[in-house]
Motif scaffolding. Structure first.
Motif, PDB file in Angstrom:
ATOM      1  N   THR A 297       0.848  -1.191   0.000  1.00 63.11           N
ATOM      2  CA  THR A 297       0.000   0.000   0.000  1.00 63.11           C
ATOM      3  C   THR A 297       0.878   1.233   0.000  1.00 63.11           C
TER       4      THR A 297
ATOM      5  N   ASN B  51       0.616   5.970  -0.364  1.00 63.53           N
ATOM      6  CA  ASN B  51      -0.206   7.169  -0.547  1.00 63.53           C
ATOM      7  C   ASN B  51      -0.241   7.657  -1.984  1.00 63.53           C
TER       8      ASN B  51
ATOM      9  N   PRO C 155      -1.487   7.687  -5.421  1.00 69.65           N
ATOM     10  CA  PRO C 155      -2.660   7.130  -6.113  1.00 69.65           C
ATOM     11  C   PRO C 155      -2.327   6.538  -7.480  1.00 69.65           C
TER      12      PRO C 155
ATOM     13  N   TRP D 181      -2.100   2.734  -7.108  1.00 69.35           N
ATOM     14  CA  TRP D 181      -3.219   1.947  -6.603  1.00 69.35           C
ATOM     15  C   TRP D 181      -3.743   0.982  -7.662  1.00 69.35           C
ATOM     16  N   HIS D 182      -3.972  -0.246  -7.217  1.00 70.51           N
ATOM     17  CA  HIS D 182      -4.521  -1.328  -8.030  1.00 70.51           C
ATOM     18  C   HIS D 182      -3.575  -1.779  -9.153  1.00 70.51           C
TER      19      HIS D 182
ATOM     20  N   LYS E 141      -0.527  -6.984  -5.468  1.00 70.89           N
ATOM     21  CA  LYS E 141      -1.401  -5.831  -5.662  1.00 70.89           C
ATOM     22  C   LYS E 141      -1.045  -4.700  -4.704  1.00 70.89           C
TER      23      LYS E 141
ATOM     24  N   ILE F 124      -2.763  -1.760  -2.822  1.00 74.36           N
ATOM     25  CA  ILE F 124      -4.113  -1.336  -2.435  1.00 74.36           C
ATOM     26  C   ILE F 124      -4.087   0.079  -1.882  1.00 74.36           C
ATOM     27  N   LYS F 125      -5.265   0.704  -1.875  1.00 79.98           N
ATOM     28  CA  LYS F 125      -5.391   2.020  -1.262  1.00 79.98           C
ATOM     29  C   LYS F 125      -5.229   1.894   0.247  1.00 79.98           C
TER      30      LYS F 125
ATOM     31  N   GLU G  83      -8.290   0.812   2.069  1.00 83.47           N
ATOM     32  CA  GLU G  83      -8.701  -0.587   1.960  1.00 83.47           C
ATOM     33  C   GLU G  83      -8.129  -1.458   3.071  1.00 83.47           C
TER      34      GLU G  83
END
Length: 369
Positions: free
Chosen positions: A33, A35, A37, A40-41, A48, A50-51, A54
Motif C-alpha cells: 500500500t 499514498n 494514487p 493503486w490497483h 497488488k 491497495i489504497k 482498503e
C-alpha cells in the motif's frame, strides 16, 4: 505459521528491503500500500498495491513500513486509519533488532577491525561495508541517439540497461556509488595499488556488472575476458566495450567448475596465462576457483576474489589459492552482507576480498588438491 504482512511503500527503500530476504522470512507478504494514487490497483513485486483506505477491510497481522517518512506514516495509520500501534512495525525496527544481535555477538571480541565495526554500528545504522564510509559521487546519465543510457566514467562511455532504475533530481537522471566500495580502506576494494595492473596485462573480470573495473584498466590491457551471465548487463557491456572489441572476449555464462550450455570453467575459457583475476560472482567463487586450477597454477596472477557472500568463504578461498601456489591476504575491515538469506542465523562479519599473489617461495611449493 508465517505472519501475514502488508508493506507500506513502493519506492527505493522497499526495493532494498525486499532484497534482504533473510530479514523477513518469518513474514508472508500479501500486498503493498502507498499514498501515491498512481500506484493503486497496480502490481509491485508481483503483488497488488491497495489504497490505504482498503486496509480496514483487509485481514493482516502487521503493517510493515518501508519508508524514510515512517514517523508520519505511523501517525497516519494510527490516527486516520485506526490501526492498532501493536500491528505497526518498520524496516528500521527489524534492522535495529538484527544490529543489536550483532553488537551483542561481537561486544567482547578483541580485534581492532571488528571493534571498529562495533563502534560504528553503535552510533549508526547497519551497513553492508562495516565501518567504511566515503564521499558519494553522482554521475549524470546521458542518452545516445538510440536512447540507450550511459554515463561518462573516466572519460569513457559506460552503458546501463535500458530499464535501469536511476535516481532523479530536478528531472535529471543520475547514478551514484560507481566506485564507492573500491576506494582506499574499503573491505570491498579490488585493487590496493594501481601498479598491480601492468601494461599489456591479460585480465579476467568475472562478475562484470556495469564494467567499472575492466573499463578503468582497458587501456593498459592486452586482453580482457568479461564474464557476465545477466542478459541485460551483457547487452550494455557490449555497447560500453565496443571501442575495445579487438581486445575483449565476452562470455555470457556462469563461471563454475564444469562446462555446460549455461556454464563454463576458467580452464576452458582462458587460453593463455593471466595477469589479473577479479572475481565477484555472488557466492560462486569456490566453484569457479575449482574450475580454474590449471590456468591459475600456470599463471603468475594477482587475484582479487570476493569472500563476503557466504559464511566460511574466506577460509575456503584462501585454501584453494594457497594450494595453487599463491600467498594470500585479505582486505581491511569487515562486511556485514545483509543480502545473504542466512545472515540472520550466522550474524557474522566477513572479510570482503581475498588477495592472491605468487612469490618465489610459493611458486616453488605448489601442492595438489
Amino acid at each position: 505459521m508465517r505472519k501475514k504482512v502488508i508493506i507500506w511503500g513502493v519506492g527505493g527503500t522497499t526495493w532494498d528491503f525486499l532484497n534482504k530476504k533473510g530479514f523477513y522470512r518469518e513474514f508472508e507478504i500479501i500486498a503493498f500500500t502507498d499514498n501515491n494514487p498512481s500506484m493503486w490497483h497496480k502490481e509491485y513485486n508481483g503483488l497488488k498495491v491497495i489504497k490505504p483506505s482498503e486496509l480496514q477491510n483487509t485481514t493482516y497481522d502487521y503493517i510493515l513500513i518501508c519508508s524514510l517518512h515512517h514517523l508520519e506514516i505511523r501517525k497516519q495509520l494510527e490516527e486516520s486509519l485506526a490501526v492498532e500501534c501493536s500491528k505497526i512495525i518498520t524496516s528500521f525496527d527489524i534492522e535495529n533488532n538484527i544490529k543489536n544481535k550483532v553488537l551483542e555477538k561481537y561486544a567482547s571480541v578483541q580485534e581492532d577491525d571488528i571493534q571498529e565495526v562495533v563502534k560504528y554500528f553503535r552510533q549508526k545504522e547497519l551497513n553492508t561495508y562495516g565501518s567504511f564510509e566515503a564521499a558519494r559521487q553522482d554521475y549524470l546519465v546521458y542518452r545516445d541517439q538510440e536512447n540507450h543510457p550511459y554515463i561518462l566514467f573516466e572519460d569513457k562511455r559506460m552503458y546501463f540497461p535500458d530499464n535501469y532504475k536511476f535516481f532523479k533530481v530536478d528531472g535529471k537522471e543520475f547514478v551514484d556509488y560507481i566506485l564507492y566500495e573500491h576506494k582506499e580502506g574499503s573491505p570491498h576494494q579490488y585493487i590496493r595499488e594501481e601498479s598491480e595492473i601492468k601494461q599489456d596485462s591479460v585480465i579476467v573480470d568475472a562478475g562484470v556488472c556495469e564494467g567499472n573495473f575492466a573499463l578503468r584498466y582497458i587501456d593498459k590491457a592486452k586482453k580482457v575476458y568479461l564474464i557476465e551471465a545477466d542478459d541485460e548487463w551483457m547487452e550494455a557491456l557490449k555497447r560500453t566495450f565496443q571501442p575495445y572489441r579487438d581486445k575483449v572476449v565476452f562470455c555470457q555464462k556462469f563461471l563454475t567448475r564444469y562446462d555446460s550450455v549455461n556454464t563454463i570453467t576458467l580452464d576452458s575459457l582462458v587460453t593463455e596465462k593471466i595477469d589479473f583475476l577479479k572475481m565477484d560472482i555472488e557466492g560462486a567463487e569456490i566453484d569457479a576457483l575449482l574450475g580454474g586450477r590449471r590456468i591459475l597454477q600456470r599463471s603468475n596472477a594477482r587475484c582479487a576474489v570476493c569472500s563476503y557472500h557466504k559464511q566460511n568463504d574466506e577460509e575456503n578461498i584462501r585454501f584453494l589459492l594457497e594450494s595453487y601456489g599463491y600467498s594470500t591476504q585479505t582486505s581491511k575491515g569487515y562486511m556485514f552482507f545483509v543480502y545473504d538469506e542466512n545472515i540472520v542465523d550466522t550474524l557474522d562479519l566477513r572479510r570482503g576480498v581475498v588477495y592472491g599473489y605468487k612469490n618465489e617461495e610459493t611458486s616453488m611449493h605448489i601442492c595438489n588438491v
